[in-house]
Motif scaffolding. Structure first.
Motif, PDB file in Angstrom:
ATOM      1  N   ASP A  81      11.971  -6.472   0.931  1.00  0.00           N
ATOM      2  CA  ASP A  81      11.429  -5.731  -0.205  1.00  0.00           C
ATOM      3  C   ASP A  81      10.735  -6.676  -1.172  1.00  0.00           C
TER       4      ASP A  81
ATOM      5  N   THR B  20       0.560  -1.842   2.347  1.00  0.00           N
ATOM      6  CA  THR B  20       0.686  -2.245   3.740  1.00  0.00           C
ATOM      7  C   THR B  20       0.187  -3.677   3.901  1.00  0.00           C
TER       8      THR B  20
ATOM      9  N   GLY C 143       5.088  -2.682  -4.087  1.00  0.00           N
ATOM     10  CA  GLY C 143       5.361  -1.257  -3.885  1.00  0.00           C
ATOM     11  C   GLY C 143       5.155  -0.844  -2.445  1.00  0.00           C
ATOM     12  N   ASN C 144       4.249   0.111  -2.229  1.00  0.00           N
ATOM     13  CA  ASN C 144       4.006   0.653  -0.885  1.00  0.00           C
ATOM     14  C   ASN C 144       2.808   0.023  -0.180  1.00  0.00           C
TER      15      ASN C 144
ATOM     16  N   GLU D 102       0.702  -0.506   9.712  1.00  0.00           N
ATOM     17  CA  GLU D 102       0.722  -1.566   8.703  1.00  0.00           C
ATOM     18  C   GLU D 102      -0.513  -2.457   8.780  1.00  0.00           C
TER      19      GLU D 102
ATOM     20  N   SER E 215       1.164  -0.206 -10.347  1.00  0.00           N
ATOM     21  CA  SER E 215       0.721  -1.339  -9.543  1.00  0.00           C
ATOM     22  C   SER E 215      -0.170  -2.300 -10.332  1.00  0.00           C
TER      23      SER E 215
END
Length: 393
Positions: free
Chosen positions: A308, A316, A313-314, A355, A235
């Motif tokens: 996407d 929120t 990445g992940n 989220e 990241s």
């Protein structure tokens, strides 16, 4: 002169405000967007129904796509996103300039022979090309002049295949105006009847660099997005500006005074959807952006991107809000209150509560609205998003 703050209850969406703006978009609100790339272009095109006064501050730091060849050839800022936003805001009515619009959106074919394309460019400069010949004077002469400058300064190695004519005109104008973007952006806005204001967030000819969690430093927007090259394996911990694709030293950019004036005139400030770091955070890097935003008492809205995003990445939505505030406070001050920087986060009703967990605790209102239609899925439907934004003004 004294200043007072007035609060009001808002109905979302507000049918009265929507109808009022639809009936007279020339008097519509001044919505200011911090954005880049093409993610907002559909919204910008729809927004013309509600206002002809929107303001778009766009990042000029991209290093990929059609802008890359021009940046290498002329050592200039990226102009592709500026051109595409101006085209999205161009007047499409019979009162506009459809012939000029057709030229600006035309691309040379990728399959053509290079000598044939050089001949086609020469025909445009001579005014004999059908796309140029259709344009009335004096606009035709202005366009020919910019293309002539581009041709005279263009390296022999430059590949015209796939090139946007609008980008070539902008590049010629940049070179013709002592390497300044503002005059040619202003001229093109008039040529195609842009119903709004489009400006580069900074005048600096810089690139984006990123420090990664792994300790690696990656330079160049096209190496960060995960679209032209494989996604980053770790990241991003810090995004910064630098002077070249082979230079990792941090560089400085100023938020121009004319952009401060635009910010001061805005009725709403929107952190727009798009690639999180290279489109949104990139606009927060010039010195003075955070302070200018914090000084305004208008609604400040974040609309997270959908789909996407290889840059995040992940992360929120709450994580993105935290990162936005971190970059804004670098300029506005570490103790700048949240309410001075962000007031609303607008998401589709389908977004999970996890989220946005923790956002409301910071005094930020999360608005869950029906923003995705069957036709637009998985992206925002421009109509409800535009109506939500104008309702908040």
């Amino acid at each position: 002169m004294s200043e007072v703050t007035i609060t009001r209850a808002v109905r979302m969406p507000d049918p009265f405000r929507i109808e009022r703006f639809l009936s007279n978009p020339k008097l519509g609100p001044r919505l200011l967007f911090l954005s880049g790339g093409s993610a907002l272009n559909g919204v910008a095109q729809c927004l013309k129904r509600y206002t002809h006064n929107s303001i778009h501050l766009v990042t000029p730091f991209d290093s990929g796509g059609s802008s890359q060849g021009l940046r290498i050839a002329f050592d200039m800022p990226a102009i592709g996103d500026l051109r595409s936003r101006m085209m999205a805001l161009a007047d499409e009515t019979v009162l506009g300039h459809p012939d000029t619009f057709r030229l600006f959106t035309h691309r040379f074919t990728k399959a053509a022979d290079r000598s044939d394309l050089a001949g086609e460019l020469a025909d445009m400069i001579a005014g004999t090309h059908p796309l140029v010949d259709a344009i009335e004077q004096p606009m035709r002469m202005l366009i020919q002049n910019q293309l002539r400058v581009f041709q005279s300064e263009c390296p022999q190695s430059f590949d015209l295949r796939g090139a946007s004519i609008g980008n070539l005109i902008l590049a010629g104008g940049y070179l013709n105006q002592n390497q300044q973007l503002e005059p040619i952006i202003f001229l093109v806005s008039k040529l195609v009847g842009v119903q709004g204001t489009v400006r580069a967030v900074a005048d600096a000819n810089l690139h984006l660099g990123a420090e990664l969690e792994s300790g690696e430093v990656v330079v160049g927007q096209h190496r960060l997005t995960g679209k032209e090259q494989p996604p980053l394996e770790t990241s991003i911990t810090n995004l910064f500006l630098n002077r070249g694709l082979n230079d990792t030293a941090h560089a400085h950019a100023e938020f121009p005074g004319r952009n401060r004036s635009l910010m001061h005139s805005a009725d709403l400030i929107c952190y727009a959807p798009g690639s999180f770091y290279t489109s949104l955070i990139a606009n927060l890097l010039p010195e003075g952006v955070g302070k200018a935003i914090a000084s305004r008492t208008v609604p400040k809205v974040y609309v997270p991107g959908l789909g996407d995003d290889p840059e995040t990445g992940n992360m929120t939505v709450a994580d993105k809000v935290s990162q936005m505030l971190r970059y804004l406070r670098r300029d506005a001050g570490a103790d700048c209150p949240v309410q001075n920087l962000l007031n609303f986060v607008i998401v589709d009703r389908s977004v999970a509560d996890a989220e946005v967990l923790g956002i409301t605790g910071q005094g930020i209102t999360v608005l869950k609205l029906d923003l995705i239609s069957r036709q637009s899925e998985p992206y925002y439907d421009p109509v409800p998003l535009c109506e939500a934004l104008v309702s908040l003004t």
